[in-house]
Design a protein around this motif. Structure first.
Motif, PDB file in Angstrom:
ATOM      1  N   MET A  11      16.911   4.428 -50.548  1.00  0.00           N
ATOM      2  CA  MET A  11      15.787   5.349 -50.374  1.00  0.00           C
ATOM      3  C   MET A  11      16.042   6.662 -51.127  1.00  0.00           C
ATOM      4  O   MET A  11      15.135   7.233 -51.740  1.00  0.00           O
ATOM      5  CB  MET A  11      15.567   5.625 -48.883  1.00  0.00           C
ATOM      6  N   TYR A  12      17.292   7.147 -51.074  1.00  0.00           N
ATOM      7  CA  TYR A  12      17.624   8.400 -51.764  1.00  0.00           C
ATOM      8  C   TYR A  12      17.492   8.227 -53.280  1.00  0.00           C
ATOM      9  O   TYR A  12      16.900   9.075 -53.974  1.00  0.00           O
ATOM     10  CB  TYR A  12      19.044   8.812 -51.389  1.00  0.00           C
ATOM     11  N   GLN A  13      18.042   7.122 -53.826  1.00  0.00           N
ATOM     12  CA  GLN A  13      17.948   6.882 -55.269  1.00  0.00           C
ATOM     13  C   GLN A  13      16.485   6.715 -55.698  1.00  0.00           C
ATOM     14  O   GLN A  13      16.066   7.258 -56.733  1.00  0.00           O
ATOM     15  CB  GLN A  13      18.757   5.628 -55.620  1.00  0.00           C
TER      16      GLN A  13
ATOM     17  N   HIS B   4       5.406  12.910 -56.380  1.00  0.00           N
ATOM     18  CA  HIS B   4       6.455  13.314 -55.434  1.00  0.00           C
ATOM     19  C   HIS B   4       6.041  14.569 -54.674  1.00  0.00           C
ATOM     20  O   HIS B   4       6.250  14.672 -53.452  1.00  0.00           O
ATOM     21  CB  HIS B   4       7.764  13.556 -56.195  1.00  0.00           C
ATOM     22  N   ILE B   5       5.430  15.524 -55.362  1.00  0.00           N
ATOM     23  CA  ILE B   5       4.972  16.750 -54.692  1.00  0.00           C
ATOM     24  C   ILE B   5       3.890  16.412 -53.665  1.00  0.00           C
ATOM     25  O   ILE B   5       3.873  16.952 -52.550  1.00  0.00           O
ATOM     26  CB  ILE B   5       4.448  17.752 -55.734  1.00  0.00           C
ATOM     27  N   HIS B   6       3.005  15.488 -54.019  1.00  0.00           N
ATOM     28  CA  HIS B   6       1.959  15.074 -53.073  1.00  0.00           C
ATOM     29  C   HIS B   6       2.565  14.398 -51.840  1.00  0.00           C
ATOM     30  O   HIS B   6       2.142  14.659 -50.702  1.00  0.00           O
ATOM     31  CB  HIS B   6       0.984  14.130 -53.771  1.00  0.00           C
ATOM     32  N   PHE B   7       3.552  13.527 -52.049  1.00  0.00           N
ATOM     33  CA  PHE B   7       4.230  12.883 -50.919  1.00  0.00           C
ATOM     34  C   PHE B   7       4.884  13.922 -50.016  1.00  0.00           C
ATOM     35  O   PHE B   7       4.818  13.828 -48.775  1.00  0.00           O
ATOM     36  CB  PHE B   7       5.285  11.902 -51.427  1.00  0.00           C
ATOM     37  N   GLN B   8       5.516  14.916 -50.617  1.00  0.00           N
ATOM     38  CA  GLN B   8       6.168  15.960 -49.821  1.00  0.00           C
ATOM     39  C   GLN B   8       5.150  16.771 -49.035  1.00  0.00           C
ATOM     40  O   GLN B   8       5.375  17.123 -47.875  1.00  0.00           O
ATOM     41  CB  GLN B   8       6.990  16.884 -50.739  1.00  0.00           C
ATOM     42  N   ALA B   9       4.028  17.078 -49.662  1.00  0.00           N
ATOM     43  CA  ALA B   9       3.005  17.876 -48.979  1.00  0.00           C
ATOM     44  C   ALA B   9       2.404  17.114 -47.797  1.00  0.00           C
ATOM     45  O   ALA B   9       2.043  17.720 -46.774  1.00  0.00           O
ATOM     46  CB  ALA B   9       1.906  18.269 -49.971  1.00  0.00           C
ATOM     47  N   GLN B  10       2.305  15.783 -47.913  1.00  0.00           N
ATOM     48  CA  GLN B  10       1.728  14.970 -46.840  1.00  0.00           C
ATOM     49  C   GLN B  10       2.777  14.454 -45.856  1.00  0.00           C
ATOM     50  O   GLN B  10       2.437  13.681 -44.948  1.00  0.00           O
ATOM     51  CB  GLN B  10       0.980  13.773 -47.448  1.00  0.00           C
ATOM     52  N   SER B  11       4.056  14.869 -46.047  1.00  0.00           N
ATOM     53  CA  SER B  11       5.167  14.370 -45.197  1.00  0.00           C
ATOM     54  C   SER B  11       5.214  12.849 -45.215  1.00  0.00           C
ATOM     55  O   SER B  11       5.442  12.195 -44.194  1.00  0.00           O
ATOM     56  CB  SER B  11       5.016  14.888 -43.753  1.00  0.00           C
TER      57      SER B  11
ATOM     58  N   HIS C 228       7.250  10.047 -46.215  1.00  0.00           N
ATOM     59  CA  HIS C 228       8.630   9.750 -46.598  1.00  0.00           C
ATOM     60  C   HIS C 228       8.713   8.397 -47.300  1.00  0.00           C
ATOM     61  O   HIS C 228       7.892   7.494 -47.081  1.00  0.00           O
ATOM     62  CB  HIS C 228       9.531   9.758 -45.368  1.00  0.00           C
ATOM     63  N   THR C 229       9.745   8.257 -48.119  1.00  0.00           N
ATOM     64  CA  THR C 229       9.911   7.028 -48.894  1.00  0.00           C
ATOM     65  C   THR C 229      10.091   5.815 -47.999  1.00  0.00           C
ATOM     66  O   THR C 229       9.598   4.726 -48.304  1.00  0.00           O
ATOM     67  CB  THR C 229      11.130   7.190 -49.823  1.00  0.00           C
ATOM     68  N   SER C 230      10.790   5.985 -46.887  1.00  0.00           N
ATOM     69  CA  SER C 230      11.052   4.843 -46.000  1.00  0.00           C
ATOM     70  C   SER C 230       9.783   4.309 -45.347  1.00  0.00           C
ATOM     71  O   SER C 230       9.776   3.175 -44.863  1.00  0.00           O
ATOM     72  CB  SER C 230      12.047   5.258 -44.912  1.00  0.00           C
ATOM     73  N   MET C 231       8.700   5.082 -45.341  1.00  0.00           N
ATOM     74  CA  MET C 231       7.472   4.636 -44.686  1.00  0.00           C
ATOM     75  C   MET C 231       6.793   3.504 -45.460  1.00  0.00           C
ATOM     76  O   MET C 231       6.020   2.739 -44.878  1.00  0.00           O
ATOM     77  CB  MET C 231       6.513   5.820 -44.524  1.00  0.00           C
ATOM     78  N   TYR C 232       7.068   3.375 -46.751  1.00  0.00           N
ATOM     79  CA  TYR C 232       6.410   2.325 -47.528  1.00  0.00           C
ATOM     80  C   TYR C 232       7.388   1.474 -48.331  1.00  0.00           C
ATOM     81  O   TYR C 232       7.072   0.338 -48.702  1.00  0.00           O
ATOM     82  CB  TYR C 232       5.382   2.935 -48.483  1.00  0.00           C
ATOM     83  N   ALA C 233       8.596   1.981 -48.615  1.00  0.00           N
ATOM     84  CA  ALA C 233       9.507   1.281 -49.526  1.00  0.00           C
ATOM     85  C   ALA C 233      10.643   0.560 -48.819  1.00  0.00           C
ATOM     86  O   ALA C 233      11.359  -0.209 -49.462  1.00  0.00           O
ATOM     87  CB  ALA C 233      10.097   2.279 -50.540  1.00  0.00           C
ATOM     88  N   SER C 234      10.863   0.803 -47.530  1.00  0.00           N
ATOM     89  CA  SER C 234      11.999   0.150 -46.861  1.00  0.00           C
ATOM     90  C   SER C 234      11.816  -1.368 -46.830  1.00  0.00           C
ATOM     91  O   SER C 234      12.774  -2.123 -47.047  1.00  0.00           O
ATOM     92  CB  SER C 234      12.145   0.698 -45.441  1.00  0.00           C
ATOM     93  N   SER C 235      10.579  -1.837 -46.584  1.00  0.00           N
ATOM     94  CA  SER C 235      10.353  -3.290 -46.567  1.00  0.00           C
ATOM     95  C   SER C 235      10.507  -3.893 -47.961  1.00  0.00           C
ATOM     96  O   SER C 235      10.853  -5.075 -48.094  1.00  0.00           O
ATOM     97  CB  SER C 235       8.959  -3.593 -46.013  1.00  0.00           C
ATOM     98  N   TRP C 236      10.268  -3.113 -49.020  1.00  0.00           N
ATOM     99  CA  TRP C 236      10.478  -3.625 -50.378  1.00  0.00           C
ATOM    100  C   TRP C 236      11.921  -4.039 -50.599  1.00  0.00           C
ATOM    101  O   TRP C 236      12.204  -5.082 -51.177  1.00  0.00           O
ATOM    102  CB  TRP C 236      10.067  -2.572 -51.405  1.00  0.00           C
ATOM    103  N   PHE C 237      12.855  -3.202 -50.146  1.00  0.00           N
ATOM    104  CA  PHE C 237      14.273  -3.483 -50.367  1.00  0.00           C
ATOM    105  C   PHE C 237      14.808  -4.507 -49.367  1.00  0.00           C
ATOM    106  O   PHE C 237      15.680  -5.301 -49.713  1.00  0.00           O
ATOM    107  CB  PHE C 237      15.080  -2.185 -50.272  1.00  0.00           C
TER     108      PHE C 237
END
Length: 713
Positions: free
Chosen positions: A238-240, A253-260, A262-271
């Motif tokens: 997730m960090y990488q 990335h700025i939009h994701f940060q503004a909306q809180s 997080h990467t794990s909310m959509y990408a954890s199932s990918w990995f």
């Protein structure tokens, strides 16, 4: 040529059926696959022209992964050529993989044919002839602690697939493979999500082979670290991935940060599932082909490609909208096929060295977080021990104060008892001397002495009654003043008056006790005297007078005794009031000590909180500095990269100009019949030097997207 075609058709009809656990059927499948491969190899020997055409078409299609413009007639021909080529690859796997690694990579990216997928996956991960395959049947006989969890999640694995319907053979073999692995690797056991990977393997091969492939994936493809209870590897991914988004897609990335978001909310199932739960099964299977060859790199590439393709739409949505977009819109986009997203994935910049650097940074951050957690835990433990120590000291102080108070009361009672004993001893001695004096005196002297004692007793009774009334009046007056004047000075004065009254009361009690003892002694003496002189008093004419005097004396003594009893009760009441006052004073003093202790604890905890807050601010400041330094380094790297690219373009232009000059020099030399060989050699040397500079530029950062251009140069 008709025999291999019929063999492929027969194998195609068999491949759609679910794999059977029967060992005989598995052996027949293996023999049939090898027979098919032999037929294909013979066909290759007899039709070399077809093979050359296949090789030529492969060389012409290196730059593109999928060709979607061929006609339907050519499609069947290409499919047959693909069968022939993959049959040769499987038969000559070791040699082909060593000598044609790039060609194998291109073929895998285009997609492995469905009927070759099982054996190619096993060859790619080197899962054939594993010793653990012989232990599989023994593992199924054992009991796993994860069986309930596995049974619960099996119904959620590919619920719409026919092979995994409820109470089907697919669910049973899936349970067997997951149970066997939970017994082999007890640290990982069973993790939700791994069943989707095993389910995909079971769609392609029997359960024993699927078990061996899954063990290899867990050991050699970083999946074991992803599925460990701590999931530390998932945090690293997730960090990488987030750092790559920040570098390649800064606006998103700025939009994701503004909306809180997080990467794990959509990408954890990918990995965790290699897109098996997020994409259509056909698309996820193609990506899994590449994963078997290249590992988790394809997950990073495909994830970034998906974000690049949908960046404009995602920026317009809020957090809930983005979640819905990832769950519904993106899978619908990929229903047309995986070629577009795979092509976009290999246009993504992926730097393996930078990923290693990010891994080191993540490890450093996690190490610091662990050290901070250990320090906070240590401080909390010390704080808890300190509180326990303070509570113990406070309880000890209260206990010692109560013991001291009880000791004081006991000593006071003991002193009172001793004093009473001494007074009783003195009164007894006095009574004995009085008895002796009375026995020695004549009767008239005794009567006169009794009359004098009667007068003295009445006087003492009157004095005692007066003193009793005065003390009662004073007590009432003190109580009234106590209720009307509650300030501190009046309380002190009342306490002093109370102490003085108690002292006088104690003196009165002592005097009362002495009088009562004297009365008892006189009564006893009088009774003995009457007993001795009973015979002599019968005929005495003064008997009535003596009797009256005796009765009057007895009544006086009784009244005196009552007065002394009332006086003693009053003094006892004063003593009780004094004792209560002392108890309240001690309680007030203990309460003040507790308040001071609590204030000290609050001060200490406030100081600790301020210290921790200062440490937190310092850590945030250091983190901000590190982020600024990272951004500066990234900008510097990008500037150097742009400079190197510009320098590379200039060098290429110079090479082109020198080659043109060389050609012109050759033509001019031929026309003029002049000796231009030295000039041509100089141009060749200059071209060689420039090519050497192009191949080895100073401080050049090679990106994956630029490598094909470099190879062509």
């Amino acid at each position: 040529a008709a025999t291999p075609v019929r063999t492929r058709e027969r194998r195609s009809s068999r491949a759609v059926r679910p794999p059977k656990p029967n060992q005989t059927a598995l052996l027949l499948d293996t023999i049939e696959a090898h027979a098919c491969c032999v037929c294909v190899s013979r066909l290759l020997e007899t039709d070399s022209k077809s093979l050359r055409s296949v090789n030529g078409s492969r060389r012409n299609s290196v730059s593109s992964l999928v060709s979607s413009s061929s006609a339907s007639s050519n499609l069947s021909h290409l499919e047959e050529d693909s069968w022939i080529l993959w049959g040769r690859i499987v038969n000559e796997w070791e040699d082909f993989r060593k000598k044609n690694e790039k060609q194998l990579k291109d073929l895998v990216r285009k997609g492995i044919p469905h009927h070759f997928r099982a054996i190619v996956w096993q060859l790619l991960c080197d899962a054939q002839n594993m010793p653990i395959k012989d232990q599989y049947s023994e593992l199924l006989k054992m009991t796993s602690p994860c069986e309930k969890l596995i049974r619960r999640d099996i119904a959620r694995t590919y619920p719409e697939h026919d092979f995994f319907k409820e109470d089907s053979l697919g669910q049973e073999v899936l349970f067997n493979v997951m149970k066997a692995y939970s017994l082999v690797d007890r640290e990982v056991g069973y993790c939700q999500g791994s069943a989707f990977i095993v389910g995909l393997l079971l769609m392609q091969m029997p359960e024993e082979e699927a078990f061996c492939v899954f063990v290899k994936l867990m050991q050699d493809y970083r999946l074991r670290e992803l599925f460990k209870p701590s999931m530390a590897e998932l945090g690293l991914c997730m960090y990488q991935f987030e750092c790559m988004i920040q570098e390649l897609l800064p606006d998103l990335h700025i939009h994701f940060q503004a909306q809180s978001f997080h990467t794990s909310m959509y990408a954890s199932s990918w990995f965790l599932t290699i897109f098996l739960t997020s994409f259509p099964l056909s698309v996820a299977t193609r990506i899994f082909d590449i994963f078997m060859l290249e590992g988790l790199e394809i997950v990073f590439r495909v994830g970034l490609a998906i974000l690049q393709m949908n960046q404009a739409e995602l920026i317009q949505l809020d957090m809930e909208g983005m979640l819905q977009y990832f769950q519904r819109v993106i899978p619908h986009q990929l229903e047309s096929g995986p070629d577009k997203v795979i092509l976009a994935a290999y246009n993504v910049k992926y730097n393996a060295k930078k990923m290693k650097k990010l891994e080191k940074e993540y490890t450093t951050i996690k190490t610091k977080e662990m050290e901070e957690q250990v320090e906070i835990k240590r401080l909390r433990t010390e704080n808890r021990l300190l509180k326990q120590r303070i509570d113990t000291l406070e309880k000890g102080q209260v206990t010692r104060a109560q013991e001291a108070e009880e000791t004081y009361l006991v000593m006071r009672e003991l002193a009172t008892v001793r004093q009473q004993s001494e007074e009783a001893t003195a009164q007894l001695a006095l009574a004995q001397s009085t008895i002796r004096d009375l026995q020695q005196r004549p009767l008239l002297e005794s009567i006169l002495q009794l009359e004098r004692e009667l007068v003295q007793a009445r006087l003492k009774e009157a004095e005692s009654q007066c003193a009793l009334k005065e003390m009662q009046d004073k007590i009432l007056d003190i109580e009234k003043r106590n209720t009307s004047l509650p300030d501190d000075t009046n309380v002190v004065r009342l306490q002093e008056e109370l102490i003085a009254v108690k002292l006088r009361e104690a003196e009165a009690v002592l005097g009362l006790k002495e009088l009562r003892q004297q009365v008892r002694d006189l009564e006893e003496h009088w009774q003995r005297h009457l007993a001795r002189t009973a015979g002599r008093w019968k005929d005495n004419p003064r008997k009535n007078a003596v009797s009256e005097l005796q009765d009057e004396l007895m009544s006086v003594r009784l009244r005196e005794a009552e007065a002394q009893a009332e006086l003693r009760e009053t003094r006892q009441r004063m003593m009780e009031l004094e004792t209560q006052n002392q108890i309240h004073s001690n309680q007030l003093r203990r309460a003040e000590q507790e308040v001071r202790g609590f204030q000290e604890r609050v001060t200490m905890l406030t100081a600790q909180n301020k210290g921790l807050h200062v440490q937190l601010q310092e850590i945030k400041r250091k983190q901000a500095e590190i982020e600024c330094k990272n951004k500066e380094e990234v900008m510097a790297v990008r500037l150097r990269e742009a400079d190197n690219i510009a320098a590379m373009a200039e060098l290429q232009q110079q090479i082109s100009e020198l080659e043109i000059q060389k050609e012109e020099g050759k033509v001019q030399g031929q026309l003029n019949n002049t000796d231009s060989s030295q000039y041509i050699r100089d141009l060749k040397d200059q071209i060689a030097e420039l090519k050497h500079e192009v191949k080895n530029p100073p401080e050049f950062i090679f990106l994956p997207a630029k490598q094909p251009l470099q190879g062509r140069m």
